[in-house]
Design an enzyme around this catalytic site. Structure first.
Site, PDB file in Angstrom:
ATOM      1  N   LYS A 194      -3.579   7.920  16.784  1.00 49.17           N
ATOM      2  CA  LYS A 194      -3.734   7.953  18.245  1.00 49.17           C
ATOM      3  C   LYS A 194      -2.535   8.624  18.918  1.00 49.17           C
ATOM      4  CE  LYS A 194      -6.787   3.952  18.494  1.00 49.17           C
ATOM      5  NZ  LYS A 194      -7.001   2.570  19.010  1.00 49.17           N
TER       6      LYS A 194
ATOM      7  N   LYS B 202     -15.793   6.099  10.825  1.00 47.77           N
ATOM      8  CA  LYS B 202     -16.314   4.751  10.984  1.00 47.77           C
ATOM      9  C   LYS B 202     -17.177   4.639  12.229  1.00 47.77           C
ATOM     10  CE  LYS B 202     -13.836   1.390  12.634  1.00 47.77           C
ATOM     11  NZ  LYS B 202     -12.892   0.278  12.900  1.00 47.77           N
TER      12      LYS B 202
ATOM     13  N   LYS C 210     -16.855   0.888  17.839  1.00 46.93           N
ATOM     14  CA  LYS C 210     -17.474   0.496  19.107  1.00 46.93           C
ATOM     15  C   LYS C 210     -16.872   1.203  20.301  1.00 46.93           C
ATOM     16  CE  LYS C 210     -14.610  -3.721  19.282  1.00 46.93           C
ATOM     17  NZ  LYS C 210     -14.040  -3.534  17.941  1.00 46.93           N
TER      18      LYS C 210
END
Length: 350
Positions: free
Chosen positions: A112, A197, A200
């Protein structure tokens, strides 16, 4: 009993990956075989830019879905992280034991931070230090096992290292936990990007099956899943991640074996249809129970209130012991209550 702790971060709507990789096992196994705590780790959701109202909404939704997935508050403890002050109390102590190098080696921080540098920005400090808060989440409860997907194993290893280091420097205070990943579908991948992956908080909606997706939506997403140009159906996660992802999802939903299932199908169309049907059936009882719970929000709030009280009572002795061990004076209230300065030897569990 063995103590188990795990959590869900309310940064997006919960997905099929959350359910197959963690939540289903929590309900079917962990709450029955252990002293289990399951937490909505809302403080972790603050490490990135966020909408406060959305975090609250997703936290409530996550709690409702945990209960809908089969967690029984009579068998386990379900609560919200920010409702128990011991998490943040302990986190700072553990920051005084962890090192800067350990934090900067964490994969999620590195990825990130690199993306933000490309954009000319910088990540929040809390993103660097949140693995220590995660360690506090785990260690405060004397946790033996942490059921996690393989993307979180590094963080559990950090918690182990910090616990061992604290115990060696300041006396035996923490149980040393271990990660316990599920055997099948530990990491459900994005249907459109099968090397990533099914997260969410991703933006790729067509590749993500959400727990509250309608059956027609589930079927449409799976039927459009990326495969490859080969004609045979083979289970090879490295060379052929698209078909492998579908086979792992089908295996997780039906109790089968991905390699064995690959021999059953001659076409991707048939594999996708059976996978879609299996996912719809797996999600059906969760969605039905979720609708029931949404009609009684007071019940969910009561579960979270009682869960926080139980969690606080479990965590406080260990956190208080850590404060004394590291050299901090006990509070006047603690002295008046007869709390001594000795550090209890609760052992180190490998």
């Amino acid at each position: 009993m063995t103590r188990v702790f795990s959590g869900i971060k309310p940064t997006g709507h919960l997905t099929l990956g959350n359910y197959l990789g963690a939540m289903r096992r929590w309900a079917a196994v962990d709450q029955h075989q252990s002293d289990a705590l399951f937490c909505i780790v809302d403080l972790h959701a603050l490490t990135v830019d966020h909408d406060p109202a959305r975090v609250r909404r997703l936290s409530r939704q996550a709690a409702t879905l945990l209960l809908a997935s089969g967690l029984d508050p009579h068998l386990c403890t379900v609560f919200v992280q920010s409702h128990v002050d011991e998490h943040t109390r302990l986190s700072y102590l553990l920051e005084c034991v962890a090192t800067d190098g350990e934090m900067r080696r964490m994969i999620q921080y590195k990825e990130k931070a690199a993306r933000e540098r490309v954009r000319g920005g910088s990540v929040r400090l809390s993103l660097l230090t949140y693995p220590v808060l995660m360690a506090a989440d785990i260690l405060a409860y004397g946790t033996d096992q942490v059921p996690v997907g393989d993307d979180q194993t590094q963080h559990v290893e950090l918690a182990r290292d910090i616990a061992v280091r604290f115990n060696q420097r300041y006396g035996h205070t923490f149980v040393v936990p271990r990660a316990t990943p599920p055997q099948v579908a530990a990491r459900v991948m994005n249907l459109q990007e099968p090397t990533s992956k099914m997260g969410k908080s991703d933006d790729s909606g067509p590749g993500i099956v959400y727990l509250l997706d309608e059956p027609d939506v589930v079927r449409r997403k799976i039927m459009r899943a990326v495969t490859d140009s080969a004609r045979d159906v083979v289970y090879d996660p490295e060379a052929r991640p698209g078909p492998a992802n579908l086979l792992e999802i089908l295996a997780a939903c039906t109790g089968g074996n991905p390699s064995e299932l690959s021999g059953v199908y001659e076409t991707y169309g048939a594999l996708k249809r059976d996978t879609a049907d299996a996912v719809v059936e797996v999600l059906r009882p969760v969605q039905e129970r979720h609708r029931e719970l949404c009609t009684d929000p007071g019940y969910v709030e009561g579960v979270l209130r009682d869960g926080a009280e139980r969690a606080r009572a479990m965590a406080r002795p260990t956190v208080d012991a850590a404060y004394r061990a590291i050299g901090l004076l006990p509070t006047v209230e603690a002295e008046d209550a007869g709390v001594g300065a000795a550090v209890p030897d609760i052992g180190v569990t490998a």
